[in-house]
Design an enzyme around this catalytic site. Structure first.
Site, PDB file in Angstrom:
ATOM      1  N   PHE A  54       3.762  -0.739  -2.161  1.00 39.74           N
ATOM      2  CA  PHE A  54       3.213   0.387  -3.297  1.00 39.74           C
ATOM      3  C   PHE A  54       4.208   0.752  -4.285  1.00 39.74           C
ATOM      4  CE2 PHE A  54       1.054   1.350   1.151  1.00 39.74           C
ATOM      5  CZ  PHE A  54       0.138   1.135   0.830  1.00 39.74           C
TER       6      PHE A  54
ATOM      7  N   ALA B  57     -12.864  -2.099   5.365  1.00 38.92           N
ATOM      8  CA  ALA B  57     -12.166  -1.427   4.115  1.00 38.92           C
ATOM      9  C   ALA B  57     -11.004  -2.585   3.499  1.00 38.92           C
ATOM     10  CB  ALA B  57     -11.367  -0.332   4.349  1.00 38.92           C
TER      11      ALA B  57
ATOM     12  N   GLU C  60      -1.481 -11.212   6.129  1.00 34.64           N
ATOM     13  CA  GLU C  60      -1.379  -9.890   5.817  1.00 34.64           C
ATOM     14  C   GLU C  60      -1.073  -8.737   6.752  1.00 34.64           C
ATOM     15  OE1 GLU C  60      -5.120  -8.549   3.724  1.00 34.64           O
ATOM     16  OE2 GLU C  60      -4.928 -10.353   2.340  1.00 34.64           O
TER      17      GLU C  60
END
Length: 206
Positions: A25, A92, A158
């Site tokens: 992030f 999601a 992932e």
């Protein structure tokens, strides 16, 4: 009485901005000022902003069987709480450049639960935690057949490890009441389903 929303983005002035961390992030530090309700300007102050990008979440719902599909997976942010860090969530995924939310919904339905949505109904868009992050969630209900749903999914590269579960809509809503489901996207979507369940079932002739 003064109406809300008298200000806009033009009433905010960013003096300086720098990226202080870039990893999985990104975290930016901003020096800014903005208009105040008393007609003055706020002195320059600093804030950190978690740059996460937009995401799309989908509640898979089978109106014929009156069942939902929820995904169980580990979430680091729930670690250290008085609960399991394995949460029950919606399908999601993060929106990639050039993708529409509907495209993200259909891609993630396949990758995370092996589901193909017959149709998608928009629930809402909401800011996750606007005091500290830029993330916006596009929230949908996706109509599916849950007859053969369930199993293990996720993209290994992932580091995803996902188990898809099938629940009656009643049981899923009860899990909000007793706190077993306590993440915002799932709560909003299931409460929306509670309000719209009869309409969705009537539309398929039930």
């Amino acid at each position: 009485m003064t109406s809300p929303f008298q200000f806009s983005a033009s009433d905010v002035h960013i003096e300086r901005r720098e990226t202080v961390f870039q990893g999985f992030f990104r975290l930016d530090k901003l020096w800014l000022t903005h208009a105040r309700f008393d007609g003055k300007n706020m002195p320059v102050f600093t804030r950190e902003l978690f740059i996460r990008g937009d995401a799309t979440c989908v509640l898979p719902y089978d109106p014929v069987r009156d069942e939902v599909v929820l995904l169980e997976q580990f979430r680091l942010g729930a670690l250290g709480r008085d609960q399991s860090p394995w949460l029950l969530e919606l399908v999601a995924g993060m929106n990639e450049d050039g993708e529409t939310p509907e495209e993200v919904a259909r891609r993630e339905g396949q990758e995370e639960a092996g589901l193909t949505f017959r149709s998608l109904e928009r629930i809402c868009d909401y800011l996750v935690s606007p005091g500290g992050t830029s993330e916006l969630v596009h929230l949908y209900c996706g109509l599916v057949s849950a007859e053969s749903a369930g199993g293990l999914y996720g993209m290994e590269h992932e580091h995803e490890d996902i188990r898809a579960h099938v629940f009656s809509s009643h049981e899923a809503i009860e899990m909000i009441r007793d706190g077993r489901i306590n993440n915002a996207a799932a709560i909003i979507a299931l409460q929306w389903l509670q309000l719209n369940r009869s309409r969705l079932r009537n539309e398929v002739g039930l």
